[in-house]
Design a protein around this motif. Structure first.
Motif, PDB file in Angstrom:
ATOM      1  N   HIS A   1       0.833  -1.201   0.000  1.00  0.00           N
ATOM      2  CA  HIS A   1       0.000   0.000   0.000  1.00  0.00           C
ATOM      3  C   HIS A   1       0.870   1.254   0.000  1.00  0.00           C
ATOM      4  N   GLN A   2       1.941   1.235   0.764  1.00  0.00           N
ATOM      5  CA  GLN A   2       2.833   2.389   0.812  1.00  0.00           C
ATOM      6  C   GLN A   2       3.463   2.654  -0.550  1.00  0.00           C
ATOM      7  N   LYS A   3       3.767   1.596  -1.281  1.00  0.00           N
ATOM      8  CA  LYS A   3       4.333   1.750  -2.622  1.00  0.00           C
ATOM      9  C   LYS A   3       3.300   2.329  -3.584  1.00  0.00           C
ATOM     10  N   ILE A   4       2.045   1.905  -3.432  1.00  0.00           N
ATOM     11  CA  ILE A   4       0.968   2.429  -4.277  1.00  0.00           C
ATOM     12  C   ILE A   4       0.805   3.924  -4.038  1.00  0.00           C
ATOM     13  N   VAL A   5       0.812   4.314  -2.780  1.00  0.00           N
ATOM     14  CA  VAL A   5       0.662   5.733  -2.431  1.00  0.00           C
ATOM     15  C   VAL A   5       1.802   6.546  -3.032  1.00  0.00           C
ATOM     16  N   GLN A   6       3.013   6.009  -2.953  1.00  0.00           N
ATOM     17  CA  GLN A   6       4.180   6.717  -3.478  1.00  0.00           C
ATOM     18  C   GLN A   6       4.143   6.800  -4.996  1.00  0.00           C
ATOM     19  N   GLN A   7       3.692   5.735  -5.642  1.00  0.00           N
ATOM     20  CA  GLN A   7       3.706   5.690  -7.103  1.00  0.00           C
ATOM     21  C   GLN A   7       2.601   6.539  -7.720  1.00  0.00           C
ATOM     22  N   TYR A   8       1.379   6.407  -7.185  1.00  0.00           N
ATOM     23  CA  TYR A   8       0.235   7.066  -7.803  1.00  0.00           C
ATOM     24  C   TYR A   8      -0.207   8.331  -7.072  1.00  0.00           C
ATOM     25  N   GLY A   9      -0.100   8.323  -5.758  1.00  0.00           N
ATOM     26  CA  GLY A   9      -0.718   9.370  -4.977  1.00  0.00           C
ATOM     27  C   GLY A   9      -2.204   9.076  -4.828  1.00  0.00           C
ATOM     28  N   LEU A  10      -2.817   9.600  -3.782  1.00  0.00           N
ATOM     29  CA  LEU A  10      -4.233   9.351  -3.522  1.00  0.00           C
ATOM     30  C   LEU A  10      -5.021  10.647  -3.614  1.00  0.00           C
ATOM     31  N   VAL A  11      -6.255  10.535  -4.046  1.00  0.00           N
ATOM     32  CA  VAL A  11      -7.164  11.681  -4.068  1.00  0.00           C
ATOM     33  C   VAL A  11      -7.514  12.022  -2.627  1.00  0.00           C
ATOM     34  N   THR A  12      -7.429  13.294  -2.277  1.00  0.00           N
ATOM     35  CA  THR A  12      -7.634  13.703  -0.883  1.00  0.00           C
ATOM     36  C   THR A  12      -9.007  14.310  -0.630  1.00  0.00           C
ATOM     37  N   ASP A  13      -9.840  14.411  -1.661  1.00  0.00           N
ATOM     38  CA  ASP A  13     -11.181  14.975  -1.502  1.00  0.00           C
ATOM     39  C   ASP A  13     -11.987  14.106  -0.529  1.00  0.00           C
TER      40      ASP A  13
END
Length: 529
Positions: free
Chosen positions: A97-109
């Protein structure tokens, strides 16, 4: 000359009969018995002894794999998942999950995230794995995609939310991804992949070669890159089960698969390629048989349940469409990156393609511009960086220092080839904050002076965005509008900022078949500046 392939069998008892299992042992035993070690060469004799030992070891493996199979409560089938326990799934999921967050970024809305989470919880409220804590995330990507990680991590992209036309369609995707989790498909793929690697290691040890291990390791990576047809079918079946338990209309499953296929075809037409390797179907293989099967299965459920089209459209109203500020985006012949605060322009007849690690601009005459960023912790001057680091293996010409809008820079050139055509490649390194902004410009031999000058201007257009530009230049967004009495597909599509295939884009994103028209008062999606 023929070659022999050694297969590493992994099956559970309900997949193969005991007779087949005994037959396998018999064939392996026969192979071991018939290995002839009557060779003069001591080296060859040693090699054949090792291979005989390898086959002897292989006699044991099928029995071990059968003993390691378990029954999945969601599917009722026996499967081989012994090498990744549910506890390990949680650990792997958290790490990845940490790698996904780093690679794509998450929508913060927050509202958008709450919407997807509420829908996801409704779909996963009654699965066969109460031990799983399902978590839902929106990745900051315009690509239409969704995927799951072991441990209950489910992701959908902004692109997929924009393509969905109802809560039921989004629920069908969330249910499908939950099906991969309850089906323990990641654990199954991992366990089988480890067995393949184990077999490679045994073979490598037996013959004293790294080649076998490397070759089979490559096969493992390819095998693990997407779900198998059986796993996709299982996830479809389970997804239908979960979304209907949540009260959603089952017809949304085949309807959204159709929208996904239309979007994939449109993407291919827009890019001039056969398809997008990163879209939904790159990790969720679709076949005509799979679509037909899903449609038939959906008809077995009561044709009731909710769609909630308008509620979904209102939930995604205002959502970023296409590339975001974090990724940078193109407007006409300009590229802006508000988060980094930079901007540059390319010649008018060039097409800009924004990729995760670089920006590419190209024309139809063989010219190419590549832009990227590279750190400069060592504090190199631009000329030294080109000569000693970036292009240290290249015979450079015309190496010189230049100035780009007050920033120190350097440039050099060398001959090269692109697609078999001779070109002059010019590289430019611009010192920008704690890194280098880098351009690679490929210009065909014999190009007209006007084209060369236009490409050269790209380098000198690089600059910081102004405060006003950061404030006023924004990504595209999804806008929900009600069709007026005089509105048509053509008039609504004309309100979108696209020069190519505007009507086709409008029809695909609103799931409208060719020849149909908008209805007065109904809600529709458009893309707005």
């Amino acid at each position: 000359m023929t070659s022999t392939t050694v297969a590493f069998p992994v099956f559970c008892k309900d997949e193969k009969s005991s007779a087949n299992e005994k037959g396998l042992h018999k064939r392996l035993a026969s192979t071991v018995k018939n290995i002839n070690i009557s060779f003069i060469s001591n080296r060859m004799e040693s090699l054949m002894h090792k291979i005989k030992s390898f086959f002897t070891y292989m006699l044991i493996l099928p029995t071990l794999f059968v003993c390691a199979c378990s029954t999945n409560p969601a599917t009722g089938k026996r499967q081989f998942t012994a090498l990744m326990s549910p506890a390990q799934e949680n650990s792997v999921g958290a790490q990845e999950h940490q790698k996904i967050v780093q690679q794509y970024g998450l929508v913060t809305d927050k509202k958008l995230n709450d919407y997807v989470t509420a829908l996801g919880k409704r779909v996963t409220e009654d699965t066969e794995r109460p031990d799983v804590q399902y978590k839902f995330y929106i990745i900051d990507s315009p690509i239409v995609n969704a995927f799951a990680l072991p441990g209950g991590y489910i992701y959908v992209s902004r692109g997929l939310l924009a393509l969905s036309n109802s809560e039921a369609e989004l629920a069908s995707v969330l249910g499908h991804e939950a099906g991969h989790i309850t089906g323990r498909h990641s654990a199954e793929r991992y366990s089988r992949g480890v067995v393949t690697s184990l077999g490679a290691g045994i073979l490598s040890a037996a013959i004293g070669s790294q080649g076998a291990s490397q070759a089979i390791s490559l096969g493992s990576n390819l095998y693990l890159s997407s779900y198998s047809r059986d796993q996709e079918n299982e996830a479809d079946t389970l997804g239908l089960r979960y979304m209907t338990r949540g009260g959603f209309a089952p017809q949304a499953v085949p309807s959204f698969l159709y929208s996904l296929q239309r979007q994939s075809d449109l993407d291919a037409r827009l890019s001039g390629q056969q398809g997008n390797r990163y879209n939904y179907f790159s990790t969720h293989p679709a076949t005509d048989q799979r679509v037909a099967k899903t449609k038939a299965e959906s008809m077995q459920y009561p044709q009731t349940g909710i769609n909630n089209r308008d509620a979904h459209l209102k939930a995604i109203n205002g959502m970023t469409y296409g590339d975001s500020e974090r990724q940078g985006f193109a407007r006409d012949n300009n590229f802006y990156h508000p988060e980094l605060g930079l901007k540059f322009s390319v010649p008018q007849n060039f097409t800009i393609k924004n990729q995760p690690s670089q920006v590419i601009a190209l024309d139809n005459k063989g010219s190419l511009i590549v832009f990227d960023m590279m750190g400069n912790k060592e504090g190199y001057a631009p000329l030294d960086y080109i000569r000693s680091v970036w292009m240290k293996e290249t015979q450079l010409q015309n190496l010189e220092e230049i100035n780009v809008n007050g920033m120190k820079a350097a440039t050099a050139s060398f001959p090269g080839q692109i697609n078999g055509e001779n070109v002059v490649i010019r590289v430019v390194a611009i010192s920008w904050k704690d890194r280098f902004a880098r351009f690679q410009l490929a210009i065909p031999r014999g190009a007209k002076a006007a084209l060369v000058e236009d490409i050269k201007k790209t380098t000198y257009s690089f600059r910081n965005m102004s405060a006003n530009e950061k404030k006023t230049i924004k990504p595209y967004s999804v806008k929900i509008i009600a069709a007026g009495v005089n509105d048509t597909v053509k008039t609504l599509a004309a309100r979108m900022p696209f020069k190519e295939m505007a009507e086709e884009r409008f029809r695909v994103m609103n799931a409208m078949a060719k020849g149909t028209e908008v209805q007065s008062g109904a809600l529709y999606k458009i893309v707005s500046e």
